[in-house]
Design an enzyme around this catalytic site. Structure first.
Site, PDB file in Angstrom:
ATOM      1  N   GLU A  48      36.711  27.352  15.918  1.00 21.80           N
ATOM      2  CA  GLU A  48      36.070  26.083  15.533  1.00 21.80           C
ATOM      3  C   GLU A  48      37.033  25.136  15.893  1.00 21.80           C
ATOM      4  O   GLU A  48      38.310  25.247  15.227  1.00 21.80           O
ATOM      5  CB  GLU A  48      35.568  26.216  14.005  1.00 21.80           C
ATOM      6  CG  GLU A  48      34.725  24.830  14.041  1.00 21.80           C
ATOM      7  CD  GLU A  48      34.477  24.856  12.292  1.00 21.80           C
ATOM      8  OE1 GLU A  48      33.614  24.041  11.935  1.00 21.80           O
ATOM      9  OE2 GLU A  48      34.521  25.925  11.662  1.00 21.80           O
ATOM     10  N   LYS A 117      27.247  21.573  15.361  1.00 16.68           N
ATOM     11  CA  LYS A 117      27.320  22.389  14.083  1.00 16.68           C
ATOM     12  C   LYS A 117      26.206  21.597  13.293  1.00 16.68           C
ATOM     13  O   LYS A 117      26.233  20.345  13.019  1.00 16.68           O
ATOM     14  CB  LYS A 117      28.681  22.257  13.321  1.00 16.68           C
ATOM     15  CG  LYS A 117      29.013  23.025  11.993  1.00 16.68           C
ATOM     16  CD  LYS A 117      30.382  22.981  11.409  1.00 16.68           C
ATOM     17  CE  LYS A 117      30.480  23.746  10.438  1.00 16.68           C
ATOM     18  NZ  LYS A 117      31.912  23.955   9.917  1.00 16.68           N
ATOM     19  N   CYS A 153      30.534  28.544  12.434  1.00 16.91           N
ATOM     20  CA  CYS A 153      31.135  28.699  11.189  1.00 16.91           C
ATOM     21  C   CYS A 153      30.027  28.699  10.090  1.00 16.91           C
ATOM     22  O   CYS A 153      29.081  29.545   9.922  1.00 16.91           O
ATOM     23  CB  CYS A 153      32.299  27.809  10.733  1.00 16.91           C
ATOM     24  SG  CYS A 153      33.244  28.413   9.742  1.00 16.91           S
ATOM     25  N   GLY A 294      67.157  26.204  -3.972  1.00 12.73           N
ATOM     26  CA  GLY A 294      68.055  26.495  -5.135  1.00 12.73           C
ATOM     27  C   GLY A 294      67.653  28.043  -5.651  1.00 12.73           C
ATOM     28  O   GLY A 294      66.584  28.372  -5.933  1.00 12.73           O
ATOM     29  N   GLU A 406      53.051  27.866 -14.004  1.00  8.69           N
ATOM     30  CA  GLU A 406      53.868  26.780 -14.624  1.00  8.69           C
ATOM     31  C   GLU A 406      53.309  25.461 -14.064  1.00  8.69           C
ATOM     32  O   GLU A 406      53.082  24.446 -14.684  1.00  8.69           O
ATOM     33  CB  GLU A 406      55.486  26.775 -13.777  1.00  8.69           C
ATOM     34  CG  GLU A 406      56.247  28.045 -14.225  1.00  8.69           C
ATOM     35  CD  GLU A 406      57.528  28.225 -13.416  1.00  8.69           C
ATOM     36  OE1 GLU A 406      58.241  28.656 -13.757  1.00  8.69           O
ATOM     37  OE2 GLU A 406      57.662  27.383 -12.278  1.00  8.69           O
TER      38      GLU A 406
END
Length: 556
Positions: A48, A117, A153, A294, A406
Site C-alpha cells: 500500500e 481505497k 488493506c 548510558g 516505567e
C-alpha cells in the site's frame, strides 16, 4: 499482446520503502522488476502507498508532494512499454479534486487503471480519514484476460468491498497492505482474510510492507490463500522478499501450483526482531551515524545496547557508564562486562563534579530543606545532559532506555533518563524485558549483527532492579513487584478494565487505584517522551491518547 487466459506469473514484492524518498523507492522497485523479469513474472504487486511509504500522514496534504508522486508513477508506467512485468503500485492520487489512496496498474507504457481505497481506517495508529477521501465500490481490473479484484488493506477487514468485487466478476483478490506489526498479528491477518475467501469463494494474495516507519513496524509476512482456504504461500517476516509464483486456472478457480511457505518466528523472536528493525530503520533512514546510550549495569540499558548492536553493529554503538556515589560496584562490573560481551566502545564519565556544581548553585534556595526526589533527579538530569553533549559533539543519536512499565507510572525523569531520540523498548513491559534478555542470551536471529552467546550478563537479569539514586534503593521501594504491576497495567492500558474488574483478578483495590492514578498523572511525561517501537495492540501515543488535564478516576 496475447491475453493470458490460463496462467499468471505473479511476483510478490515485499520491500522496505523510505517515507518521502520517491526516487529511492522507485529504484528499489526497478531492481525488483529486473529480478521479476528474469523469473518470468507477468505482474508485480507492491504494498500500500509503496511509492511514498506508509503511513504518509499530513505529508500528502502538500500539493507538491502529490504531484511528485504522480510523476514518479507515470515514469515507471512508461518503462513498462518494454514488455516486461506489469506493476500494481500504491500511491496517493488526485481523483478529480479529491485525494485518494489508490493502486495503479502500470502496463504497456501507461497507467492502465486506478482503484481507490474504500474503507479508510480511523482507529489505533490509523487516521486516514484525516487526509484521504473514500473511493467508490470498485469493479475488477481486466489484466491480460484475467479479472483482478484489488481491495486495499482495510477494504478486506469487512465484507462489503470483496463481495462487490466477487459479484462483478473478479477471479482472484490481490490485496496491497500497510499492516503494522504487533504481537500475534500474523495469525490475526490470516483469520481476517480467510473470512473473505469463505465469503467470496476466491483465492487471495496479500502483500504487506516491510520496515520501520517512526513508531510503526511493518513486518512483511505476505501470504496467499487458495479458494479452499489453504495457505499456499508464506513469505518471511521482518525480511525483504521478491518472489514469483505460478497461478493456473483450473476450471472456474485459480490455484498456485508452486507456492512455498517460510515459517514465521515465535513471539519472543518476533518481538526482538521488531524492536531491532524499528531502531535500525529509525537510525539509518534519519541519517544518524550511530547511537550512544548510558549503560548503567541494569537490565533496561543492557537490553537496549544488545538491540542496538544487533541493529547496527558494534562499531556504531557507544556506551557510557555515568557513575555517582550511589552506583554499586557490581553495577560498574556488570556494565563493563556487558560492553565487553557486545564488543562496543565503552567510556566511564563520573557525574559527581557536575552534580556537586548543580547542588552548589541550588544551595541558597534549598537551604534547610530535606533532600528528596529533587536531588535524586539532578543525578538523572546530569546524565541526560552529558549524553546529549556527547551526541552533539560526535553525532550519534541518544537511545532512550525506559520500558513500558516505567513509562506507564511515571517512574522516569523528564530531561534525564527520558532524554534521547528513540526508544526500542518503549512498548515492552518490564516482565517481558527480562524474558527477552534471557531469550537473546540463548538465541541469535539470522539478521542480527551482534555476537552469539551471552550478550547480557546473567547477574544483570537476576539482580533486583534499581535506579540507584539513593542508598540501597530498589524499584520495589516505590512500586509493587513487576509481575503484579504489569498485570494491572495491561488491564488498565490494553483492556481498559475497571478498577473493580481488576481487583477481582486478585489485586488489592487500593493498589489498583494507586496505579490508575499514577498512570493518569504521568500523561504529561509521556507526551514529551521520544518515539519508540510499537509492539503491543495499544501503545502510548498512536493508540492510547488521553488528556493531560484529567480529574476522572474510576472508583466504586
Amino acid at each position: 499482446m496475447t491475453p493470458i487466459t490460463d496462467t499468471l506469473r505473479l511476483a510478490l514484492v515485499q520491500l522496505n520503502p523510505t517515507m518521502g524518498d520517491l526516487l529511492g523507492n522507485a529504484a528499489k522497485l526497478r531492481d525488483a522488476r529486473a529480478r521479476a523479469t528474469v523469473e518470468g513474472a507477468d505482474l508485480m504487486v507492491t504494498s500500500e502507498l509503496f511509492i511514498c511509504g506508509y503511513p504518509p500522514e499530513d505529508l500528502v496534504l502538500k500539493p507538491a508532494f502529490i504531484r511528485a508522486c504522480r510523476k514518479v508513477v507515470e515514469d515507471l508506467a512508461a518503462e513498462t512499454a518494454d514488455g516486461g512485468p506489469a506493476i500494481l503500485i500504491g500511491a496517493p492520487w488526485m481523483v478529480g479534486d479529491e485525494l485518494h489512496n489508490v493502486v495503479c496498474l502500470l502496463d504497456e507504457g501507461k497507467v492502465q487503471a486506478v482503484r481507490s481505497k474504500v474503507d479508510l481506517p480511523n482507529y489505533g495508529p490509523f487516521d486516514e480519514k484525516r487526509v484521504f477521501q473514500s473511493g467508490p465500490l470498485p469493479g475488477p481490473i481486466d489484466f491480460r484476460g484475467v479479472r483482478l479484484g484489488v481491495p486495499i488493506c482495510e477494504d478486506t477487514w469487512s465484507d462489503e468491498v470483496c463481495e462487490c468485487l466477487a459479484e462483478t466478476g473478479a477471479e482472484i483478490l490481490i490485496v496491497p497492505n500497510g499492516s503494522p506489526y504487533w504481537a500475534d498479528r500474523v495469525e490475526e491477518r490470516i483469520q481476517v482474510e480467510v473470512a473473505r475467501v469463505v465469503e467470496t469463494g476466491l483465492p487471495l494474495v496479500y502483500v504487506n510492507q516491510m520496515g520501520g516507519q517512526d513508531e510503526l513496524i511493518f513486518d512483511g509476512a505476505s501470504f496467499a490463500l487458495e479458494a479452499d482456504r489453504t495457505l499456499s504461500i508464506q513469505l518471511p517476516q521482518f525480511e525483504e522478499a521478491v518472489a514469483t509464483f505460478t497461478w493456473k486456472r483450473e476450471g472456474e478457480t485459480w490455484k498456485c501450483v508452486d507456492g512455498t511457505r517460510v515459517a514465521t518466528p515465535g513471539l519472543a523472536e518476533a518481538q526482538w526482531r521488531a524492536c531491532v528493525m524499528g531502531l535500525r530503520d529509525y537510525v539509518t533512514k534519519n541519517g544518524f551515524p550511530g547511537v550512544i546510550l548510558g549503560l548503567s549495569g541494569g537490565i533496561d540499558s543492557a537490553i537496549c545496547a544488545a538491540m542496538a548492536v544487533d541493529a547496527l553493529g558494534a562499531d556504531k554503538v557507544r556506551c557510557v557508564m555515568l557513575p555517582y556515589r550511589y552506583t554499586a560496584s557490581e553495577s560498574l562490573e556488570d556494565a563493563e562486562a556487558c560492553a565487553r560481551a557486545l564488543g562496543v566502545a565503552y567510556d566511564v564519565v563520573p557525574i559527581e563534579p557536575a552534580v556537586a556544581g548543580m547542588e552548589t548553585a541550588l544551595k541558597p534556595m534549598f537551604e534547610g530543606l530535606t533532600p528528596d526526589v529533587a536531588e535524586e533527579n539532578i543525578q538523572a538530569r546530569t546524565r541526560g545532559v552529558i549524553l546529549m553533549a556527547l551526541s552533539n559533539k560526535f553525532g550519534p543519536m541518544v537511545v532512550t532506555t525506559g520500558n513500558k512499565s516505567e513509562m506507564s507510572v511515571g517512574y522516569a525523569t523528564l530531561y534525564g533518563d527520558m532524554n534521547g531520540g528513540f526508544n526500542p523498548i518503549k512498548d515492552i513491559y518490564k516482565t517481558e524485558v527480562f524474558k527477552l534478555a534471557a531469550w537473546r542470551n540463548t538465541n541469535r536471529p539470522a539478521d542480527a549483527l551482534g555476537p552469539d552467546g551471552e550478550v547480557i550478563p546473567v547477574r544483570i537479569i537476576t539482580k533486583p532492579p534499581s535506579a540507584e539514586l539513593r542508598p540501597d534503593q530498589t524499584d520495589q521501594d516505590s512500586l509493587p513487584p513487576y509481575d503484579e504491576l504489569d498485570d494491572i497495567l495491561e488491564c488498565l492500558v490494553e483492556r481498559e478494565m475497571g478498577v473493580s474488574e481488576i481487583a477481582a483478578r486478585g489485586h488489592d483495590e487500593a493498589l489498583v487505584n494507586r496505579i490508575q492514578n499514577l498512570l493518569y498523572v504521568a500523561e504529561y511525561k509521556r507526551r514529551q517522551a521520544p518515539p519508540g517501537v510499537k509492539v503491543t495492540s495499544r501503545n502510548f501515543g498512536r493508540d492510547r491518547r488521553y488528556p493531560i488535564t484529567n480529574r476522572f478516576r474510576d472508583k466504586r
